[in-house]
Design an enzyme around this catalytic site. Structure first.
Site, short mmCIF file in Angstrom:
data_model
loop_
_atom_site.label_atom_id
_atom_site.label_comp_id
_atom_site.label_asym_id
_atom_site.label_seq_id
_atom_site.Cartn_x
_atom_site.Cartn_y
_atom_site.Cartn_z
N SER A 140 0.91 -1.32 0.06
CA SER A 140 -0.01 0.05 0.14
C SER A 140 0.84 1.34 0.01
O SER A 140 1.92 1.23 0.48
CB SER A 140 -0.87 -0.17 1.22
N TYR A 153 -1.87 0.28 11.06
CA TYR A 153 -2.20 -0.20 9.59
C TYR A 153 -1.08 0.20 8.85
O TYR A 153 -0.35 -0.78 8.15
CB TYR A 153 -3.16 0.57 9.01
P1 NDP Z 1 -11.78 -5.48 0.84
O1 NDP Z 1 -12.55 -5.17 2.34
O2 NDP Z 1 -13.06 -5.20 -0.19
O3 NDP Z 1 -11.26 -7.10 0.78
C1 NDP Z 1 -10.37 -7.41 1.80
C2 NDP Z 1 -10.19 -8.84 1.49
O4 NDP Z 1 -9.70 -9.49 2.55
C3 NDP Z 1 -11.62 -9.75 1.63
O5 NDP Z 1 -11.67 -10.47 0.57
C4 NDP Z 1 -11.69 -10.54 2.83
O6 NDP Z 1 -12.31 -11.76 2.83
C5 NDP Z 1 -10.12 -10.74 3.05
N1 NDP Z 1 -9.74 -11.01 4.57
C6 NDP Z 1 -9.81 -9.87 5.60
N2 NDP Z 1 -9.33 -10.34 6.43
C7 NDP Z 1 -9.16 -11.72 6.41
C8 NDP Z 1 -8.60 -12.81 7.27
N3 NDP Z 1 -8.60 -12.82 8.72
N4 NDP Z 1 -8.82 -14.30 6.67
C9 NDP Z 1 -9.12 -14.25 5.38
N5 NDP Z 1 -9.22 -13.24 4.52
C10 NDP Z 1 -9.42 -12.15 5.00
O7 NDP Z 1 -10.48 -4.70 0.66
P2 NDP Z 1 -9.59 -4.27 -0.50
O8 NDP Z 1 -9.64 -5.19 -1.75
O9 NDP Z 1 -9.19 -3.04 -0.92
O10 NDP Z 1 -8.22 -4.86 0.13
C11 NDP Z 1 -7.34 -5.96 -0.34
C12 NDP Z 1 -6.02 -5.69 -0.07
O11 NDP Z 1 -5.73 -4.43 -0.57
C13 NDP Z 1 -5.71 -5.48 1.75
O12 NDP Z 1 -4.56 -6.13 1.95
C14 NDP Z 1 -5.45 -3.91 1.57
O13 NDP Z 1 -4.82 -3.51 2.70
C15 NDP Z 1 -4.89 -3.55 0.27
N6 NDP Z 1 -4.99 -2.34 -0.10
C16 NDP Z 1 -6.38 -1.71 -0.21
C17 NDP Z 1 -6.28 -0.26 -0.68
C18 NDP Z 1 -7.75 0.29 -0.77
O14 NDP Z 1 -7.69 1.65 -0.73
N7 NDP Z 1 -8.91 -0.41 -0.84
C19 NDP Z 1 -5.16 0.58 -1.16
C20 NDP Z 1 -3.67 -0.07 -0.78
C21 NDP Z 1 -3.86 -1.51 -0.25
P3 NDP Z 1 -13.26 -12.13 4.18
O15 NDP Z 1 -13.87 -10.90 5.13
O16 NDP Z 1 -14.39 -12.87 3.79
O17 NDP Z 1 -12.52 -13.11 4.94
C1 8X3 Z 2 -5.07 1.51 1.64
C2 8X3 Z 2 -5.02 2.96 1.28
O1 8X3 Z 2 -4.10 5.34 1.96
O2 8X3 Z 2 -5.96 4.10 3.25
O3 8X3 Z 2 -3.76 0.83 2.13
O4 8X3 Z 2 -3.65 3.61 3.61
S1 8X3 Z 2 -4.70 3.99 2.56
#
Ligand code: NDP
Ligand code: 8X3
Length: 253
Positions: A140, A153
């Site tokens: 991220s 985070y």
């Molecule tokens: P979402 O919340 O849409 O998806 C998160 C996914 O992670 C879900 O499928 C959830 O599945 C899974 N997850 C969370 N906790 C667990 C767990 N304990 N065990 C198994 N699976 C888990 O968010 P994003 O798609 O945005 O996030 C995906 C990745 O991208 C993350 O690592 C996030 O930190 C990263 N990211 C996101 C950004 C953003 O702005 N959205 C920017 C930068 C990075 P379930 O709940 O069904 O288990």
């Molecule tokens: C998710 C994006 O900027 O909220 O990793 O950390 S930010």
């Protein structure tokens, strides 16, 4: 031979879009996450639309026994994983450290850091044995910068950054590629999870500018796997055009 990708956290957002992108490109897919009914629905959708094989594994990445049981139990061609996308992750809460919740911290550290390690610990030896593979960790902008109230985070994503570098050293002798994709703001369920289900506050995070979509990041994840075998993208920071860094945006009222 048809290739296989394993995606953690495929029930939503970036992971779900990535599963569809690889299916469209004729990979067999292993999807994982905690919400079984969502995995089942995605499995049906992908099977019907893309006609690839799809395996659903329902586990919590924080639970090392569940991770080991699910992944060590892979059979036959499902053990030949070409691409691992370590995507499962979350932010919980948005507070100063002095006002933060210890439970939130544990959830983030256990998911984003320990979970990524538990999954990789099972899959890396399989890749070493087969002599090829590509590990893609979802970092991220929060792994590059620290922003107000981002503290724990940001620390977990800095840890992903360090672990990606460490994996690259460990995998170097085996010819296994290791890439980190570090997105800026992507409109997924991320903010709704971070803000504990407050949909209105979550929608506000993306108001006034065009954020990335899960599909944009899926495109980039797939792209790095299409490069020739001797080319590795170590790290890619992918931002919305309207975002310069972690907390500088251009927003319209
Ligand atoms: P979402 O919340 O849409 O998806 C998160 C996914 O992670 C879900 O499928 C959830 O599945 C899974 N997850 C969370 N906790 C667990 C767990 N304990 N065990 C198994 N699976 C888990 O968010 P994003 O798609 O945005 O996030 C995906 C990745 O991208 C993350 O690592 C996030 O930190 C990263 N990211 C996101 C950004 C953003 O702005 N959205 C920017 C930068 C990075 P379930 O709940 O069904 O288990
Ligand atoms: C998710 C994006 O900027 O909220 O990793 O950390 S930010």
């Amino acid at each position: 031979m048809q290739k296989t990708v394993l995606i953690t956290g495929a029930t939503s957002g970036i992971g779900k879009a990535t599963a569809k992108k690889f299916a469209q490109n004729k990979y067999n897919i292993i999807i994982t996450g905690r919400r079984r009914e969502r995995l089942e629905k995605l499995k049906e959708d992908i099977k019907e639309k893309y006609r690839v094989d799809i395996l659903l594994l329902n586990f919590d990445v924080r639970d090392k026994q569940q991770v080991q049981q699910s992944l060590s139990g892979l059979q036959g061609s499902w053990r030949r994983i070409d691409v691992l996308v370590n995507n499962a992750g979350l932010a919980a809460g948005l507070n100063t450290i002095q006002e933060g919740s210890l439970d939130d911290w544990e959830q983030m550290i256990d998911t984003n850091v320990s979970g990524l390690l538990y999954v990789s610990h099972v899959i890396m030896p399989l890749m070493v044995e087969q002599g090829h593979g590509h590990i893609i960790n979802i970092g991220s902008i929060a792994g590059k910068q620290v922003y107000p109230k981002g503290n724990v985070y940001c620390a977990t994503k800095h840890a992903v950054d360090a672990l990606t570098k460490a994996m690259r050293i460990d995998m170097l002798p085996h010819g296994i590629r290791v890439t980190q994709i570090s997105p800026g703001a992507v409109e997924t369920e991320f903010s709704e999870v971070r803000l504990k289900g407050d949909k209105e506050a979550a929608a506000n995070v993306y108001k006034g500018f065009q954020p990335l979509k899960g599909e944009d990041i899926a495109e980039v994840i797939h792209y790095v796997t299409t490069l020739p075998q001797h080319v590795n993208v170590n790290d890619m920071l992918v931002m919305p055009t309207a975002q310069a860094n972690a907390n500088t945006f251009t927003k319209k009222e």
